[in-house]
Design an enzyme around this catalytic site. Structure first.
Site, PDB file in Angstrom:
ATOM      1  N   GLN A  36      -4.628  -1.416   9.635  1.00  0.00           N
ATOM      2  CA  GLN A  36      -4.478  -2.736   9.006  1.00  0.00           C
ATOM      3  C   GLN A  36      -5.054  -3.824   9.914  1.00  0.00           C
ATOM      4  O   GLN A  36      -4.746  -3.871  11.104  1.00  0.00           O
ATOM      5  CB  GLN A  36      -2.984  -2.996   8.721  1.00  0.00           C
ATOM      6  N   ASP A  60     -11.215   2.916   4.011  1.00  0.00           N
ATOM      7  CA  ASP A  60     -11.552   1.493   3.904  1.00  0.00           C
ATOM      8  C   ASP A  60     -13.074   1.295   3.839  1.00  0.00           C
ATOM      9  O   ASP A  60     -13.548   0.214   3.484  1.00  0.00           O
ATOM     10  CB  ASP A  60     -11.002   0.712   5.117  1.00  0.00           C
ATOM     11  N   LYS A  88       0.839  -1.206   0.000  1.00  0.00           N
ATOM     12  CA  LYS A  88       0.000   0.000   0.000  1.00  0.00           C
ATOM     13  C   LYS A  88       0.870   1.251   0.000  1.00  0.00           C
ATOM     14  O   LYS A  88       0.602   2.209  -0.740  1.00  0.00           O
ATOM     15  CB  LYS A  88      -0.933  -0.013   1.222  1.00  0.00           C
TER      16      LYS A  88
END
Ligand code: NAD
Length: 293
Positions: A104, A127, A60
């Site tokens: 994460q 997200d 990422k």
């Protein structure tokens, strides 16, 4: 007399190439924003040292650098108290140079997931896991579509595969992939069926699919006899076999002769997930800039 068996050769949907094309457009838009004095920024928070998570985070951050998005990495030890992470998230919520915040997953066992996800500002929730954004998805007014199902939608769009009126079967009902996937395709007027670990006789559902999306995390869950000839198969699964090889949830070789389109693992949905994270971060920076806050 010879019996004729209908054989297909599926088109492999190349997520690396499609992702690269989308990323080029993102890089152009980032350049434009930068010329106007705004650099989009993504904060990535990692707790513990899970090797798979470390690889995802590295990918990422690298992808951000490639399109000109500034990234900020925060690492905490495995035994960190949740309060320390919550404090950091509140600080990031207030920062003008951070437009996206990502924690994460998975988190270590001392963490309750909900307080973490609900503390991330809904405006920076790239997200798409905050309840506000989940609600937006349910009513068809999405701000940040969750990256993996968003990537699947983009793959289908790129290949010109319409979903309106199609039978879509989603195998897997997680909050991260299966459920948002089903909602996004229902919003696009597909007829959607969601299967999960408690579904009895999976094949009776999968055989109905014009488009089959599989996100269960089980190698070889979907075999050719469970799929209609000519179906589109999207394999979201990522499984590491004892040999070290990465595979999806479907019998890829078998389905090459049955499906009309199929995504490979690796190189299908995975690169699209990261691409859509970049797209959401860019969209967030644009929204915040437009509002002037
Ligand atoms: P999860 O474990 O949270 O959910 C799995 C879902 O599959 C559950 O709803 C479960 O009921 C269902 N399931 C499990 N076994 C099943 C079976 N035998 N039959 C039918 N359904 C079954 O997992 P997740 O986070 O949704 O991820 C699913 C898979 O997708 C994993 O392999 C994960 O690594 C992968 N993944 C890939 C990406 C990507 O970018 N390509 C992103 C996220 C997850």
């Amino acid at each position: 007399m010879h019996l004729r068996v209908q054989r297909m050769t599926a088109k492999i949907i190349n997520g690396v190439a499609i992702g690269a094309e989308i990323r080029k457009g993102i890089a152009r838009d980032v350049d434009q924003l930068k010329a106007g004095g705004l650099t989009p920024g993504l904060a990535v928070v990692m707790v513990g040292a899970d090797p798979a998570s470390a690889i995802y985070v590295r990918n990422k951050l690298r992808a951000c650098a490639e399109v000109g998005i500034r990234s900020f990495k925060y690492e905490f030890a495995e035994d960190t108290k949740p309060q320390a992470v919550l404090d950091l998230i509140r600080e990031l919520n207030a920062r003008a140079d951070v437009h996206g915040i990502l924690v994460q997953l998975p988190l270590p066992p001392q963490f309750a997931l909900a307080p973490i996800l609900q503390t991330i500002s809904a405006d920076k929730d790239v997200d798409g896991f905050h309840l506000y954004n989940v609600g937006g998805l349910v009513v068809g007014n999405t701000v940040f579509p969750p990256c993996t199902p968003y990537g699947v939608v983009k793959l289908l769009e790129h290949e010109g595969i319409g979903v309106e009126g199609k039978n879509v079967v989603v195998v897997g009902a997680s909050n991260i992939v299966g459920k948002p996937m089903a909602l996004m395709l229902m919003q696009r007027d597909a007829t959607v069926c969601i299967c999960h670990a408690k579904t009895r006789d999976l094949a009776q559902f999968t055989i109905l699919a014009d488009i089959l999306v599989v996100a269960a995390g089980k190698p070889r869950l979907i075999l050719p006899q469970m799929v209609r000839t000519g179906a589109v198969v999207v394999d979201v699964g990522i499984n590491r076999l004892p040999s070290g090889r990465l595979v999806g949830d479907t019998d890829f070789d078998g389905l090459m002769e049955k499906a009309s389109y199929i995504t490979p693992v690796p190189g299908g949905v995975g690169p699209m997930t990261v691409t859509m994270l970049l797209a959401n971060t860019l969209a967030s920076a644009k929204r915040i800039a437009q509002r002037g806050t």
